[in-house]
Design an enzyme around this catalytic site. Structure first.
Site, PDB file in Angstrom:
ATOM      1  N   ASN A  88      36.170 -41.927  50.697  1.00 26.46           N
ATOM      2  CA  ASN A  88      35.007 -42.167  50.365  1.00 26.46           C
ATOM      3  C   ASN A  88      35.016 -42.588  48.979  1.00 26.46           C
ATOM      4  OD1 ASN A  88      35.505 -39.297  49.978  1.00 26.46           O
ATOM      5  ND2 ASN A  88      33.433 -38.944  49.554  1.00 26.46           N
ATOM      6  N   LEU A  89      33.900 -43.429  48.467  1.00 28.26           N
ATOM      7  CA  LEU A  89      33.631 -44.030  47.329  1.00 28.26           C
ATOM      8  C   LEU A  89      32.335 -44.051  46.965  1.00 28.26           C
ATOM      9  CD1 LEU A  89      34.580 -45.588  44.642  1.00 28.26           C
ATOM     10  CD2 LEU A  89      34.195 -47.710  46.081  1.00 28.26           C
ATOM     11  N   GLU A  90      31.862 -43.373  45.762  1.00 28.34           N
ATOM     12  CA  GLU A  90      30.459 -43.425  45.164  1.00 28.34           C
ATOM     13  C   GLU A  90      30.528 -44.058  43.843  1.00 28.34           C
ATOM     14  OE1 GLU A  90      30.163 -39.117  47.556  1.00 28.34           O
ATOM     15  OE2 GLU A  90      30.088 -39.133  45.405  1.00 28.34           O
ATOM     16  N   HIS A 101      31.868 -45.029  52.979  1.00 34.48           N
ATOM     17  CA  HIS A 101      32.388 -43.928  53.876  1.00 34.48           C
ATOM     18  C   HIS A 101      33.974 -44.129  53.904  1.00 34.48           C
ATOM     19  CE1 HIS A 101      28.188 -42.689  55.186  1.00 34.48           C
ATOM     20  NE2 HIS A 101      27.963 -43.732  54.373  1.00 34.48           N
ATOM     21  N   GLU A 103      35.726 -43.773  56.731  1.00 37.07           N
ATOM     22  CA  GLU A 103      36.215 -44.351  57.803  1.00 37.07           C
ATOM     23  C   GLU A 103      35.931 -46.010  57.460  1.00 37.07           C
ATOM     24  OE1 GLU A 103      34.138 -40.770  59.620  1.00 37.07           O
ATOM     25  OE2 GLU A 103      34.132 -41.755  57.603  1.00 37.07           O
ATOM     26  N   CYS A 128      29.731 -39.438  60.408  1.00 35.25           N
ATOM     27  CA  CYS A 128      28.280 -39.290  60.437  1.00 35.25           C
ATOM     28  C   CYS A 128      27.877 -40.387  61.282  1.00 35.25           C
ATOM     29  CB  CYS A 128      27.760 -39.510  59.015  1.00 35.25           C
ATOM     30  SG  CYS A 128      28.318 -41.142  58.278  1.00 35.25           S
ATOM     31  N   CYS A 131      28.800 -43.857  60.309  1.00 41.06           N
ATOM     32  CA  CYS A 131      30.314 -44.364  60.504  1.00 41.06           C
ATOM     33  C   CYS A 131      30.426 -44.509  62.199  1.00 41.06           C
ATOM     34  CB  CYS A 131      31.230 -43.385  60.110  1.00 41.06           C
ATOM     35  SG  CYS A 131      31.124 -43.315  58.089  1.00 41.06           S
TER      36      CYS A 131
END
Length: 296
Positions: A88-90, A101, A103, A128, A131
């Site tokens: 994951n990347l934010e 996300h 995936e 989730c 995804c």
């Protein structure tokens, strides 16, 4: 071994850790070919399913989650037998819709590497709804096997019953199918040529807004992303986010970006320029080069 793997390597069974240390060198970005996977399984006396679940801490170490501080790793196993890690990347301080996300990261890693099918997704937390819908866009998406720690393996159809997907909108070539859209552009700029190549491979059957992004760092390395639309619209993956996710897997800092190009079809129903600029300016003080091209 890269510093980002030091902590997680200590969590692994010792035989696996011993085999992985030489692989986790400066060139490792989360890809292992089928032979490497088979060799690891044999050397550690693990089944392939056991091995892939055990590798999840390595995938999670690729994450950049400054908002949630929740590290999620995912592994996509392609039809070739190769595995592709993602995380994951934010974007720090930015709206959550910019997030990638795990995936999505793993699947985009496989797509950018030329895979035409995903057989298995291994992830350290239940996918989730976002995804699940993203995976449903893939070739034979409902049949993809989902592997979770301490849970029975189930197809995506178990997690997303009565699914709405590309077939409901009469799309015959879903995501990961070979895409080849032709556009006209005269340029001798290698970065623009690279962007055009990825534009032709992008997936936008709903808006026909084919698009790609290329980011260049100060040392001349390039990182690419393609637009990947979704039948449910919101789970679509933007090319800038895909390119940033690729940079994160390569352990590159976004401050290294010194050039950014967005290329998109002039005949699309939407434009990605606003969303692309927002994401770029959140991570780098670089102006976006925006190029519109005509389809052949």
């Amino acid at each position: 071994m890269q510093d980002r793997f030091v902590h997680c390597i200590a969590q692994l069974p010792q035989p696996l850790a011993d085999q992985l240390v030489p692989l986790l060198n400066q060139d490792f970005v989360g890809h292992m070919d089928a032979q490497q996977v088979a060799d690891l399984a044999a050397a550690t006396q693990m089944s392939q399913d056991e091995l892939l679940l055990a590798l999840l801490p390595i995938a999670a170490a690729l994450a950049k989650p400054p908002i949630s501080e929740f590290y999620v790793g995912a592994i996509a196993k392609g039809a070739s037998g190769d595995i592709y890690m993602g995380a994951n990347l934010e974007l720090d301080g930015e709206a959550l819709f910019h997030s990638v996300h795990a995936e999505q990261s793993a699947i985009s890693h496989a797509w950018l590497s030329g895979e035409t099918g995903i057989e298995d997704i291994i992830v350290n937390a239940s996918p989730c709804g976002h995804c699940r819908q993203f995976m449903n866009e893939l070739v034979e998406g409902q049949a993809i096997r989902i592997h979770l720690p301490e849970q029975a393996t189930q197809p995506l159809s178990h997690y997303l019953p009565y699914a709405f997907g590309p077939a409901d909108l009469n799309i015959k070539t879903p995501l990961l199918s070979k895409q080849q859209h032709e556009f006209t552009l005269e340029s001798a700029d290698p970065m623009i040529i690279e962007a055009l190549d990825h534009l032709s491979l992008s997936y936008a059957p709903y808006s026909e807004s084919y698009a790609a992004v290329v980011l260049e760092t100060r040392d001349g390395a390039t990182f690419c992303g393609r637009y990947a639309e979704n039948a449910a619209f919101n789970p679509s993956m933007l090319p800038m986010q895909m390119a940033l996710s690729a940079m994160a897997r390569h352990n590159r800092d976004f401050s290294e970006i010194n050039r950014a190009v967005l290329i998109e079809s002039s005949q699309g129903k939407i434009s990605l320029v606003g969303a692309t600029m927002d994401a770029l300016h959140a991570v780098a003080a670089v102006e976006l080069e925006h190029i519109m091209v005509d389809p052949v």
